[in-house]
Design a protein around this motif. Structure first.
Motif, mmCIF file in Angstrom:
data_model
loop_
_atom_site.group_PDB
_atom_site.id
_atom_site.type_symbol
_atom_site.label_atom_id
_atom_site.label_comp_id
_atom_site.label_asym_id
_atom_site.label_seq_id
_atom_site.Cartn_x
_atom_site.Cartn_y
_atom_site.Cartn_z
ATOM 1 N N ILE A 18 0.798 -1.137 -0.022
ATOM 2 C CA ILE A 18 0.172 -0.062 -0.145
ATOM 3 C C ILE A 18 0.823 1.298 0.067
ATOM 4 O O ILE A 18 0.692 2.280 -0.880
ATOM 5 C CB ILE A 18 -0.931 -0.096 1.042
ATOM 6 C CG1 ILE A 18 -2.161 -1.048 1.180
ATOM 7 C CG2 ILE A 18 -1.636 1.275 1.392
ATOM 8 C CD1 ILE A 18 -3.005 -1.135 2.245
ATOM 9 N N LEU A 19 1.844 1.364 0.992
ATOM 10 C CA LEU A 19 2.827 2.478 0.774
ATOM 11 C C LEU A 19 3.580 2.689 -0.395
ATOM 12 O O LEU A 19 3.743 3.875 -0.823
ATOM 13 C CB LEU A 19 3.793 2.378 2.041
ATOM 14 C CG LEU A 19 3.278 2.303 3.469
ATOM 15 C CD1 LEU A 19 4.441 2.009 4.532
ATOM 16 C CD2 LEU A 19 2.705 3.798 3.547
ATOM 17 N N CYS A 20 4.031 1.636 -1.085
ATOM 18 C CA CYS A 20 4.558 1.621 -2.437
ATOM 19 C C CYS A 20 3.510 2.368 -3.540
ATOM 20 O O CYS A 20 4.017 2.858 -4.228
ATOM 21 C CB CYS A 20 4.991 0.352 -2.858
ATOM 22 S SG CYS A 20 6.596 -0.248 -2.150
ATOM 23 N N VAL A 21 2.370 1.940 -3.368
ATOM 24 C CA VAL A 21 1.342 2.410 -4.345
ATOM 25 C C VAL A 21 1.172 4.049 -3.944
ATOM 26 O O VAL A 21 1.049 4.793 -5.102
ATOM 27 C CB VAL A 21 -0.075 1.632 -4.285
ATOM 28 C CG1 VAL A 21 -1.033 2.240 -5.017
ATOM 29 C CG2 VAL A 21 0.311 0.129 -4.763
ATOM 30 N N LEU A 22 1.006 4.389 -2.981
ATOM 31 C CA LEU A 22 0.803 5.629 -2.492
ATOM 32 C C LEU A 22 2.128 6.502 -2.625
ATOM 33 O O LEU A 22 1.949 7.669 -3.268
ATOM 34 C CB LEU A 22 0.521 5.867 -0.894
ATOM 35 C CG LEU A 22 -0.809 5.107 -0.414
ATOM 36 C CD1 LEU A 22 -0.739 5.351 1.222
ATOM 37 C CD2 LEU A 22 -1.960 5.933 -1.072
ATOM 38 N N GLY A 23 3.372 5.763 -2.474
ATOM 39 C CA GLY A 23 4.560 6.443 -3.181
ATOM 40 C C GLY A 23 4.424 6.866 -4.607
ATOM 41 O O GLY A 23 4.848 8.160 -4.873
ATOM 42 N N GLU A 30 9.508 14.126 -1.820
ATOM 43 C CA GLU A 30 9.910 13.527 -0.557
ATOM 44 C C GLU A 30 9.163 12.550 0.065
ATOM 45 O O GLU A 30 9.562 11.639 0.599
ATOM 46 C CB GLU A 30 10.308 14.743 0.372
ATOM 47 C CG GLU A 30 11.496 15.755 0.096
ATOM 48 C CD GLU A 30 11.358 16.781 1.089
ATOM 49 O OE1 GLU A 30 10.542 17.189 1.923
ATOM 50 O OE2 GLU A 30 12.428 17.807 0.890
ATOM 51 N N ASP A 31 7.646 13.051 -0.230
ATOM 52 C CA ASP A 31 6.684 11.901 0.329
ATOM 53 C C ASP A 31 6.791 10.687 -0.434
ATOM 54 O O ASP A 31 6.566 9.451 0.314
ATOM 55 C CB ASP A 31 5.169 12.688 0.456
ATOM 56 C CG ASP A 31 5.159 13.638 1.337
ATOM 57 O OD1 ASP A 31 5.884 13.792 2.326
ATOM 58 O OD2 ASP A 31 3.941 14.282 1.109
ATOM 59 N N GLY A 32 6.827 10.824 -1.580
ATOM 60 C CA GLY A 32 7.231 9.432 -2.491
ATOM 61 C C GLY A 32 8.172 8.778 -1.982
ATOM 62 O O GLY A 32 8.181 7.332 -2.019
#
Length: 402
Positions: free
Chosen positions: A333-338, A374-376
Motif C-alpha cells: 500500500i505504501l509503495c502504491v501511495l509513493g 520527499e513523500d514518495g
C-alpha cells in the motif's frame, strides 16, 4: 416361541480375551444391518465371549485381512468376528459369519453360511440367529432356554422417520418394531435438521406382550461436558498425535451432536494421552470426568517433551507466516501511495517547465513539487522495508513450520 439356549464354547481361551467384532459388510438396508449387528453382539455377550466392536479403520496400517488378524492377535484379542450380508432377491438375504480364533500360534477359522428372511420379524420367529451363532462358535445345541423371553417393542414418533435407539444403540427408523430380552429398556428417538435436534426418551418395562411406545419429540439442547484432572488439557480427534495435529478444543470441553457415542483424544503435558468414548444423551446435559494418568517412563517423558517443543516451534513458525501478511500488505500500500506522490511531482514539474508558469505561485509550486518527491521517497522506502520484513518473517516461519 421357544428359544434355544446358546452354545457351549469350544475355545475356552476365547472367554478370557476380547472377541473383536468388525461391522458387517452389507448391501442391504442399513437398518437391517444394524439389527443384525446388535443382535449378534448381544448373543455373543450372553455367551461370555466379551465382544468388542471396532471399525474397519481400527488397524489403519493394514491393507488386507491377514494383516488385521495378525495385528489383532498382537493386541491380545481372543478372536476376530466378521460377516457379510448380501441381498438375495426381494425377500431374503445371504449371510456369512466367520470367526478367526487367535489363541496360540495358529488361526483356526469357523464359518457358517445361510439364506435368511429379509423381514426382521420372520428372522426373530425362525430363531436363525441363535442357530447360526451356535454353529459358528462351538456346537449346535437345542436346549430349552429358561430365562426371560424376547419382548417386541413397537415405536412410533412425531415426526416420523426419527432414529430409534435401544439402550443407547441405534436400531431403526420410526415407525418400527424390534425385540429385546431384558426386563426393562431405555427407548430414545431423535430427529435432526442441520444443527437443530429434536429428541425424546422413555424407560419401559418389558413383558411377554408387545410394548407400544409413542414419542413426541421436542427440541433438545443435550450436550456432554468433558472435564479432566488435571484440567486445561487439549482435545484432539481420534487420530494418532503428530506435530501437525490441531486441537479441536480445550478442557472443559462441551460436546454437542447426535445422541450416541463418539471418541476424542485428551492430551496434557506430563500425562498419557487418553482416547475416551464420550456418551451424548438424547435430552440431558451430562458431565463426563476423566482422570489422567501421569507418565513415569523416562523415555516416554523425553518423547513427549520433544513433541511439545516441536509443536511450539511449529506453531510459532505458523504465527510468523501469518504475521508476515500484515507487513506485506502495508508495504505494498505504501509503495502504491509513493507512486501517486511521484506522479503528482511529475505533473507539477511539467507545469513549472511551461513559460507562463513564472508567476506569484511559482515558488509555492516548486515547494509542493519537492514535498511530493520527499513523500514518495519516504513511503516507497518504508514500503520496501516492510516488504523485506515480510519476506524475512515468512522465510523464518516457513523454516520453523516444516
Amino acid at each position: 416361541m421357544p428359544i434355544a439356549l446358546l452354545f457351549l464354547i469350544t475355545f475356552t481361551g476365547a472367554s478370557a480375551a476380547p472377541l473383536l467384532m468388525l461391522p458387517l459388510e452389507s448391501d442391504v438396508d442399513s437398518n437391517i444391518s444394524i439389527l443384525w449387528e446388535n443382535s449378534v453382539m448381544q448373543l455373543l455377550k450372553e455367551a461370555a465371549l466379551e465382544p468388542k466392536k471396532i471399525e474397519h479403520g481400527h488397524f489403519a496400517n493394514c491393507e488386507n485381512i491377514e494383516c488385521v488378524i495378525s495385528a489383532a492377535r498382537a493386541s491380545g484379542a481372543g478372536g476376530m468376528f466378521r460377516g457379510r450380508l448380501r441381498a438375495n432377491g426381494k425377500d431374503s438375504i445371504n449371510i456369512r459369519l466367520r470367526i478367526d480364533w487367535l489363541a496360540g500360534n495358529s488361526s483356526p477359522q469357523t464359518e457358517i453360511q445361510s439364506t435368511v428372511p429379509l423381514a426382521w420379524d420372520e428372522v426373530l420367529k425362525s430363531g436363525i440367529i441363535l442357530k447360526m451363532l451356535s454353529g459358528i462358535t462351538g456346537k449346535n445345541s437345542d436346549i430349552e432356554y429358561t430365562g426371560s423371553r424376547n419382548s417386541y417393542i413397537s415405536v412410533e414418533t412425531n415426526p416420523e422417520h426419527a432414529v430409534v435407539m435401544l439402550n443407547g444403540n441405534a436400531v431403526c427408523h420410526s415407525p418400527c418394531v424390534f425385540s429385546d430380552s431384558g426386563a426393562t429398556a431405555q427407548i430414545a428417538a431423535y430427529w435432526h435438521s442441520g444443527d437443530h435436534l429434536w429428541a425424546e426418551k422413555r424407560a419401559i418395562k418389558l413383558g411377554g406382550d408387545t410394548a407400544r411406545v409413542f414419542l413426541e419429540l421436542k427440541r433438545s439442547y443435550a450436550r456432554t461436558e468433558v472435564r479432566t484432572n488435571p484440567d486445561k488439557a487439549l482435545v484432539f480427534n481420534t487420530d494418532i498425535l503428530s506435530v501437525s495435529s490441531k486441537p479441536i478444543g480445550k478442557i472443559p470441553y462441551k460436546m454437542q451432536g447426535l445422541p450416541g457415542e463418539t471418541q476424542v483424544r485428551i492430551f496434557h503435558k506430563g500425562y498419557n494421552d487418553t482416547l475416551i468414548t464420550v456418551k451424548i444423551d438424547a435430552l440431558e446435559k451430562q458431565i463426563q470426568f476423566v482422570e489422567l494418568t501421569p507418565i513415569t517412563d523416562p523415555q516416554r517423558i523425553y518423547e513427549q517433551d520433544l513433541f511439545v517443543k516441536s509443536r511450539a516451534k511449529r506453531n510459532f513458525g505458523l504465527g510468523l507466516l501469518g504475521g508476515s501478511a500484515g507487513p506485506l500488505t502495508m508495504g505494498i500500500i505504501l509503495c502504491v501511495l509513493g507512486q501517486d506522490d511521484y506522479k503528482k511531482a511529475r505533473t507539477l514539474k511539467n507545469e513549472l517547465d511551461q513559460p507562463w508558469a513564472q508567476g506569484p505561485n511559482f515558488k509555492a509550486k516548486v515547494n509542493e513539487n519537492h514535498k511530493a518527491v520527499e513523500d514518495g521517497d519516504f513511503k516507497t522506502g518504508v514500503g520496501i522495508g516492510l516488504i523485506g520484513l515480510s519476506v524475512l518473517l515468512a522465510g523464518v516461519g516457513f523454516s520453523m513450520s516444516f
